[in-house]
Design a protein around this motif. Structure first.
Motif, mmCIF file in Angstrom:
data_model
loop_
_atom_site.group_PDB
_atom_site.id
_atom_site.type_symbol
_atom_site.label_atom_id
_atom_site.label_comp_id
_atom_site.label_asym_id
_atom_site.label_seq_id
_atom_site.Cartn_x
_atom_site.Cartn_y
_atom_site.Cartn_z
ATOM 1 N N GLY A 476 1.009 -1.141 0.156
ATOM 2 C CA GLY A 476 -0.075 -0.169 0.041
ATOM 3 C C GLY A 476 1.035 1.300 0.114
ATOM 4 N N SER A 477 1.882 1.190 0.724
ATOM 5 C CA SER A 477 2.923 2.515 0.724
ATOM 6 C C SER A 477 3.614 2.691 -0.600
ATOM 7 C CB SER A 477 3.702 2.222 1.889
ATOM 8 O OG SER A 477 4.715 1.395 1.721
ATOM 9 N N PHE A 478 3.616 1.530 -1.310
ATOM 10 C CA PHE A 478 4.372 1.863 -2.561
ATOM 11 C C PHE A 478 3.249 2.298 -3.539
ATOM 12 C CE2 PHE A 478 8.198 0.743 -2.315
ATOM 13 C CZ PHE A 478 8.682 -0.753 -1.639
ATOM 14 N N ALA A 479 1.983 2.073 -3.302
ATOM 15 C CA ALA A 479 1.172 2.459 -4.269
ATOM 16 C C ALA A 479 0.604 4.012 -4.237
ATOM 17 C CB ALA A 479 -0.270 1.808 -4.023
ATOM 18 N N ILE A 480 1.357 4.740 -3.235
ATOM 19 C CA ILE A 480 1.191 6.035 -3.110
ATOM 20 C C ILE A 480 1.917 6.769 -4.109
ATOM 21 C CG2 ILE A 480 1.107 8.079 -1.512
ATOM 22 C CD1 ILE A 480 0.739 6.389 0.672
ATOM 23 N N PRO A 481 1.314 7.620 -4.935
ATOM 24 C CA PRO A 481 2.180 8.113 -5.934
ATOM 25 C C PRO A 481 3.267 9.115 -5.379
ATOM 26 C CG PRO A 481 -0.150 8.810 -6.414
ATOM 27 C CD PRO A 481 0.027 7.818 -5.151
ATOM 28 N N ASN A 482 3.016 9.815 -4.562
ATOM 29 C CA ASN A 482 3.858 11.005 -4.035
ATOM 30 C C ASN A 482 4.796 10.321 -3.119
ATOM 31 O OD1 ASN A 482 5.028 13.157 -2.666
ATOM 32 N ND2 ASN A 482 3.380 14.321 -3.225
ATOM 33 N N PHE A 483 6.184 10.708 -3.386
ATOM 34 C CA PHE A 483 7.144 9.907 -2.508
ATOM 35 C C PHE A 483 7.213 10.362 -1.189
ATOM 36 C CE2 PHE A 483 11.082 7.891 -2.315
ATOM 37 C CZ PHE A 483 11.945 8.609 -1.771
ATOM 38 N N SER A 484 7.128 11.730 -0.811
ATOM 39 C CA SER A 484 7.194 12.212 0.374
ATOM 40 C C SER A 484 5.887 11.853 1.373
ATOM 41 C CB SER A 484 7.164 13.936 0.481
ATOM 42 O OG SER A 484 7.899 14.458 -0.526
ATOM 43 N N ALA A 485 4.685 11.879 0.533
ATOM 44 C CA ALA A 485 3.566 11.237 1.269
ATOM 45 C C ALA A 485 3.663 9.985 1.677
ATOM 46 C CB ALA A 485 2.275 11.537 0.341
ATOM 47 N N GLY A 486 4.488 9.174 0.886
ATOM 48 C CA GLY A 486 4.525 7.755 1.304
ATOM 49 C C GLY A 486 5.392 7.706 2.473
ATOM 50 N N PHE A 487 6.502 8.524 2.596
ATOM 51 C CA PHE A 487 7.265 8.718 3.555
ATOM 52 C C PHE A 487 6.384 8.881 4.988
ATOM 53 C CE2 PHE A 487 11.487 7.456 3.362
ATOM 54 C CZ PHE A 487 11.897 7.856 2.178
ATOM 55 N N ALA A 488 5.504 10.022 4.942
ATOM 56 C CA ALA A 488 4.627 10.238 5.742
ATOM 57 C C ALA A 488 4.000 9.276 6.475
ATOM 58 C CB ALA A 488 3.791 11.630 5.322
ATOM 59 N N PHE A 489 3.335 8.605 5.525
ATOM 60 C CA PHE A 489 2.441 7.588 6.113
ATOM 61 C C PHE A 489 3.154 6.374 6.733
ATOM 62 C CE2 PHE A 489 -1.034 9.727 5.291
ATOM 63 C CZ PHE A 489 -1.344 9.974 3.690
ATOM 64 N N ARG A 490 4.446 6.388 6.404
ATOM 65 C CA ARG A 490 5.252 5.194 6.951
ATOM 66 C C ARG A 490 5.568 5.411 8.326
ATOM 67 N NH1 ARG A 490 9.828 4.088 2.522
ATOM 68 N NH2 ARG A 490 11.029 2.894 4.262
ATOM 69 N N ILE A 491 5.901 7.024 8.465
ATOM 70 C CA ILE A 491 6.330 7.087 9.896
ATOM 71 C C ILE A 491 5.061 7.251 10.844
ATOM 72 C CG2 ILE A 491 6.975 9.261 11.478
ATOM 73 C CD1 ILE A 491 8.437 10.132 9.049
ATOM 74 N N LEU A 492 3.732 7.813 10.064
ATOM 75 C CA LEU A 492 2.601 7.806 11.075
ATOM 76 C C LEU A 492 2.023 6.188 11.475
ATOM 77 C CD1 LEU A 492 0.471 10.587 9.414
ATOM 78 C CD2 LEU A 492 1.614 10.666 11.665
ATOM 79 N N ARG A 493 2.386 5.307 10.299
ATOM 80 C CA ARG A 493 1.963 4.095 10.901
ATOM 81 C C ARG A 493 2.539 3.396 11.933
ATOM 82 N NH1 ARG A 493 4.061 0.505 6.417
ATOM 83 N NH2 ARG A 493 6.000 0.400 7.739
ATOM 84 N N PHE A 494 3.804 3.965 12.397
ATOM 85 C CA PHE A 494 4.156 3.538 13.708
ATOM 86 C C PHE A 494 3.685 4.148 14.796
ATOM 87 C CE2 PHE A 494 7.657 0.715 12.563
ATOM 88 C CZ PHE A 494 8.083 1.044 11.357
ATOM 89 N N ALA A 495 2.948 5.463 14.651
ATOM 90 C CA ALA A 495 2.456 5.897 15.836
ATOM 91 C C ALA A 495 1.046 5.490 16.016
ATOM 92 C CB ALA A 495 2.243 7.525 15.533
ATOM 93 N N PHE A 496 0.345 4.912 14.865
ATOM 94 C CA PHE A 496 -0.750 4.343 15.031
ATOM 95 C C PHE A 496 -0.577 2.822 15.804
ATOM 96 C CE2 PHE A 496 -4.391 6.757 13.766
ATOM 97 C CZ PHE A 496 -3.722 7.485 12.805
#
Lengths: 594, 444
Positions: A476-496
């Motif tokens: 799912g994180s690869f499917a995000i087209p925007n590179f920075s946004a993908g990072f953002a969600f990777r970090i937030l995932r840990f918070a969740f």
């Protein structure tokens, strides 16, 4: 103070070593552009932002950024002397000619009827096209010149410029500094004895890539050109697509030492003037030594450096930049970076790929739906898995519950530890996969992750269901087209994951609310980040989440506050009307609105 | 003096944002300290009960039987057949939750009732009244409101012990599926716990429960039909529904059988009905979906016409008061698809189809009438819920309650209409023989 230890500071402006009292000219220029917003009548910046601006300006006033630049300019503003030897000495000193191995100073004589005039060329080997220098500068001056020295000094200048030097870009300079700047950008400086002006010819042939496919934004249907590191090539790529007469590319130099040229591109009669002025103001008021890439530049001029989501779009594709320019946004292109920045953007823009506008609308809507799912999964899936298996057992169907139980029977760790373990190893593999040489790198990364996961399952360290959860999250994180946004969600995932492990769905809800609050209150260059959803604006919905067909996109997005709202008339496909006006023949350039 | 001034201004800006940030960080950091992981239980630390049985106990009020699901080890196809997918525990306790406590003294995993699929009461307990146990089930957050209630004809422990699912490895799936069979057999009623509880308190109707028992016959030699009710239905041999649970001559599969229903008055059980009457009950309430019926062939003695009877529309009810006594009008709309015509007579066309339809209507009417008479005469319990349609005649709720429908129900009379249409003939569009064959047979 303890507080300053705990707090996260915005990057502080550097204090110069001289504090003076008078305010420079540039500051009043700044306040003017701030008040300019009243002029256009479409003031999109709320008063709170102006208050922040004023506070910032006060800071600037106190600290006197621009003083340093003015002082630099004053020292080096010296005229070119008529003595060639003096000029030669100045140039050798300024360029550190004895130390710089790639600086070439070519002294030669210009033949005239009965006397010779000394002259010299200065350029950097490696930045220039030496053939052009030979053919178009040295050759005419040394071989073909027929100077009639009867005339005046100024006449000679004009004569040389308009008759002798058959070169397409020639500038007459009166200060050393201007010439030095040109030489550094791939020009060639020409000093002639007896003239108090020098010539700077643009003969640049900067080494670099040619135009290739974009590496990161691949599409199937659409142009396959990407930006390169050369500023003029990039602006050229944009100009060749948008042949609008109102397309402006303004020059700005950023960086005190790197002196990187940048280009601000916008369409003059569409883009909001306050937006353009704000972009210029921010770019001009960065005080930094070196800027290497638009990634750094982005961090310097964005509103919220700490926000997880990017507030500017970094794209490698000229067609994408052109589309956004036509909507009324502003693009920043920097020399040396193949990524262009487009401002302002909203949360919807990080979900688009470049291909959406080229595909027919059912396909692009399907892809958008999948991307939304991908974002939700990459953010929430491990958290939801943890919340359900630790707190909300009644939500799982009994079959699945028993399957999970039997899988977890053999695992010695609690599920939180399992999830963290697998997530962290997946991130490690991803990071390592970038460094594996060759094209197999990323593929190997994913497959390695799955195989590693399988081995871990066999060793009873993790349960198989978790492998699937982690793999789907990664995809799912690869499917995000925007590179920075993908990072953002990777970090937030840990918070969740943490929140879910602590309090189940309550934790996830609290996390979502906090992230939502933070992102909804963020702004990107004055535009609220979640427009047109929150605050709700009219007319921005044709492209917000799901895309209407191309012939239905009539208005520009409302939150950009462009000067002209209408992009297309209500009926764009005029051939479909039963009308005698739409016969073939004649061109239709008159009908389109610019 | 001058240098401190900018410091003051800048610090003011920092303070606002800083205070906010500190407040957020402290709130976020305190929450785990206050309540961290309070309720978290790993799935493999819990034992999920899938069936619960309650009997009258020998030494105490209740004997509670719990079936706890065992996680089947992996997808390697754990040993099928011999290994039961559940473990059964029994304990004698005064009430439901104390029983859970006692079982936890020797069961290692913490008991969780969130996946409870069925509650079984023994008929002894049901005849005494289920009210004390229903309260616990309604109040507890863990009980699912849509689970079926079963009354075991002997003891619940025996019934639960006889459940040996052969077609599923997951015991919970077995329970989920087996009580859905009302949708396609019509031999058990549709019972959900919340509905049961509401009906036990309602002045309009009375609840029913599924009747269950362990199958009696262990080998084919033991088959006999002496407990069947086919005589009551004036038949020469039992049809599919003429049995109570446990009496069906069948072998194999899980030995627990569910046929018929238990009639309740309030929360006390007053009687049992066999499978055929259960089908009629489903027809009257409108919960019937479809099933295969056996009709005696109207034109050929000793043969049957099998039809897939579906409910084409919900039944229409109406209650009128005649001389102070309720007269209940029921109109049933059914349709049938021909599945088998044993006598080869062409019922698909012409007059024969009308003959078949009217024969089927009479058959159904007869059985429904018998069922309704039984509820009036034997049980005096309105299990179909006709009281709901009688409410319309009363102006206020107090009047309705004062009327006391439950005592007036036994004087009710019924007016039945059945509409039956044969819709589809299956894959044989016309059954018949050629004339030559017919004449040959006539000669013979």
């Amino acid at each position: 103070m303890i507080k300053s230890l705990l707090l996260f500071h915005e990057p502080q402006v550097k204090k110069p070593f001289i504090l003076t009292e008078d305010s420079g000219n540039v500051n009043s220029g700044n306040t003017n552009t701030g008040e300019d917003s009243a002029k256009t009548g479409e003031n999109k910046e709320p008063s709170r932002r102006k208050k922040n601006e004023n506070l910032l300006l006060k800071k600037v006033e106190k600290i006197k950024l621009t003083d340093r630049r003015e002082r630099n300019q004053k020292d080096q503003k010296s005229d070119i002397s008529r003595q060639l030897s003096e000029n030669l000495k100045t140039i050798e000193e300024r360029f550190s000619a004895s130390l710089n191995g790639d600086l070439i100073i070519r002294q030669f004589d210009i033949t005239v009827k009965d006397s010779t005039i000394a002259a010299f060329l200065v350029f950097f080997d490696g930045l220039v096209n030496t053939k052009v220098i030979d053919d178009d500068i040295l050759q005419p001056l040394m071989l073909l010149s027929n100077l009639d020295i009867k005339g005046d000094r100024d006449d000679i200048l004009k004569y040389i410029r308009s008759h002798i030097l058959p070169h397409n870009q020639l500038k007459e300079v009166r200060t050393h500094q201007e010439l030095i700047d040109e030489v550094y950008f791939g020009g060639c400086g020409l000093y002639i004895d007896g003239l108090d002006a020098a010539f700077a010819a643009d003969v640049k042939d900067l080494p670099g890539r040619s135009v290739e496919r974009p590496n990161n934004e691949l599409v199937i249907r659409g142009p396959q050109e990407g930006f390169t590191e050369n500023l003029r090539a990039n602006t050229g790529l944009i100009r060749k697509r948008l042949m609008d007469q109102n397309l402006i590319a303004e020059n700005i130099i950023i960086g005190n030492r790197s002196k990187t040229p940048c280009s601000i591109m916008y369409i003059k009669d569409i883009a909001n003037e306050t937006l353009v002025n704000e972009v210029k103001r921010r770019l001009k008021n960065i005080d930094v030594d070196y800027i290497m890439d638009t990634g750094e530049l982005e961090q310097f001029i964005e509103d919220n450096p700490a926000l997880p989501a990017p507030q500017m779009l970094a794209t490698e594709r000229p067609d994408r930049v052109c589309t956004m320019l036509a909507e009324g946004r502003v693009a920043i292109i920097m020399h040396g970076s193949p990524f262009a920045l487009v401002v302002p953007i909203t949360s919807n823009d990080i979900m688009y790929s470049a291909e959406d506008q080229f595909l027919r609308f059912p396909y692009s809507n399907l892809l958008r739906f999948i991307r939304i799912l991908a974002i939700l999964m990459s953010l929430l899936l491990p958290g939801i898995y943890l919340a359900i298996t630790n707190y909300h057992h009644e939500m799982i169907p009994t079959d699945l519950l028993l399957a999970i139980m039997s899988a977890r029977e053999k695992v010695p760790f609690p599920s939180v530890v399992e999830v963290f373990l697998m997530e962290i190893s997946f991130e490690l593999i991803r990071e390592a996969g970038i460094r594996i040489p060759g094209p197999i790198g990323p593929t190997l990364g994913i497959i390695g992750a799955l195989i590693l996961g399988q081995a871990a399952v066999e060793a009873n360290i993790v349960s198989p269901i978790l492998i699937i959860v982690v793999a789907v999250t990664g995809l799912g994180s690869f499917a995000i087209p925007n590179f920075s946004a993908g990072f953002a969600f990777r970090i937030l995932r840990f918070a969740f994951i943490m929140l879910a492990a602590l309090s189940g769905f309550l934790g996830i809800t609290v996390g979502l609310i906090l992230i939502g609050l933070w992102m909804v209150s963020a702004k990107s260059f004055g535009v609220p980040y979640f427009a047109p959803i929150a605050p709700r604006t009219s007319g921005g919905f044709t492209d917000a989440i799901f895309k209407s067909p191309a012939w239905k996109q009539e208005k520009r997005p409302d939150y950009i506050n462009a000067k002209q709202q209408k992009m297309q008339p209500r009926i764009s496909r005029k051939w479909a009307l039963a009308n005698e006006n739409n016969q073939a023949g004649g061109d239709n350039t008159g009908d389109q609105n610019g | 003096m001058k240098t401190t001034k900018p410091a003051v201004i800048t610090r003011v800006i920092k303070m606002d944002r800083g205070k906010r940030l500190i407040a957020i960080i402290m709130l976020v950091a305190i929450c785990p300290l206050l309540a961290s992981c309070y309720d978290a239980r790993e799935v493999d630390d819990l034992g999920f009960v899938i069936a619960m049985g309650l009997d009258r106990g020998k030494t105490n009020t209740l004997r509670m039987t719990l079936q706890i699901a065992k996680p089947m080890a992996g997808a390697d196809g754990g040993s099928v057949g011999d290994d039961l997918p559940y473990e059964q525990f029994s304990v004698e306790a005064p009430a439901v939750f104390s029983g859970l406590n006692m079982i936890n003294t020797f069961a290692s995993k913490q008991i969780s009732l969130t996946h409870l699929k069925v509650v079984v009461f023994s008929s002894e307990l049901a005849r005494e009244g289920l009210k004390p146990y229903l309260n616990a089930m309604l109040r507890g957050k863990e009980f699912r409101p849509n689970m079926p209630i079963v009354v075991a004809r002997h003891t619940a422990e025996e019934y639960l012990q006889s459940v040996v699912p052969k077609l599923v490895t997951n015991a919970a799936k077995y329970y989920e599926l087996v009580f859905q069979s009302y949708k396609y057999t019509g031999l058990i009623p549709k019972v959900e716990f919340h509905d049961f509880y509401l009906a036990s308190k309602s002045p309009c109707r009375n609840p029913v429960a599924i009747l269950g028992d362990a199958g009696k016959f262990l080998s084919a030699e033991e088959f006999d039909i002496k407990n069947s009710t086919y005589m009551d239905h004036h038949r020469s041999m039992p049809f599919e529904g003429d049995f109570f649970a446990g009496d069906i001559p069948a072998l194999g599969g899980a030995r627990a059988e569910n046929v018929g229903l238990a009639v309740f008055e309030g929360d006390k059980m007053v009687g049992e009905l066999d499978g055929t009457n259960t089908t009629m009950y489903l027809l009257c309430t409108g919960d019937y979906i479809h099933s295969y019926w056996t009709f005696p062939d109207p034109l050929a003695e000793g043969r049957y016409v099998l039809m897939n009877v579906k409910q084409s529309r919900k039944p229409k009810h109406r209650v009128e008061f005649v001389d102070g006594k309720p007269r209940i009008d029921i109109m049933l709309n059914l349709e049938g698809d021909l599945v088998a015509v044993q006598s080869d007579i062409d019922y698909e066309t012409g007059d024969n189809s009308l003959v078949l339809e009217s024969a089927a209507e009479d058959y159904i009417k007869d059985h429904v009438q018998k069922f309704l008479d039984k509820t009036i005469n034997e049980f005096q319990s309105d299990i179909c819920g006709f009281g709901a349609y009688a409410r319309a005649h009363f102006m206020t709720w107090a009047e309705w309650e004062a009327y006391n429908w439950h005592t007036k129900y036994k004087d009710a009379t019924f007016n039945l209409t059945v509409n039956f249409k044969v819709r589809r003939p299956g894959l044989i569009l016309r059954s018949g023989t050629s004339e030559a064959m017919e004449s040959r047979r006539d000669d013979q």
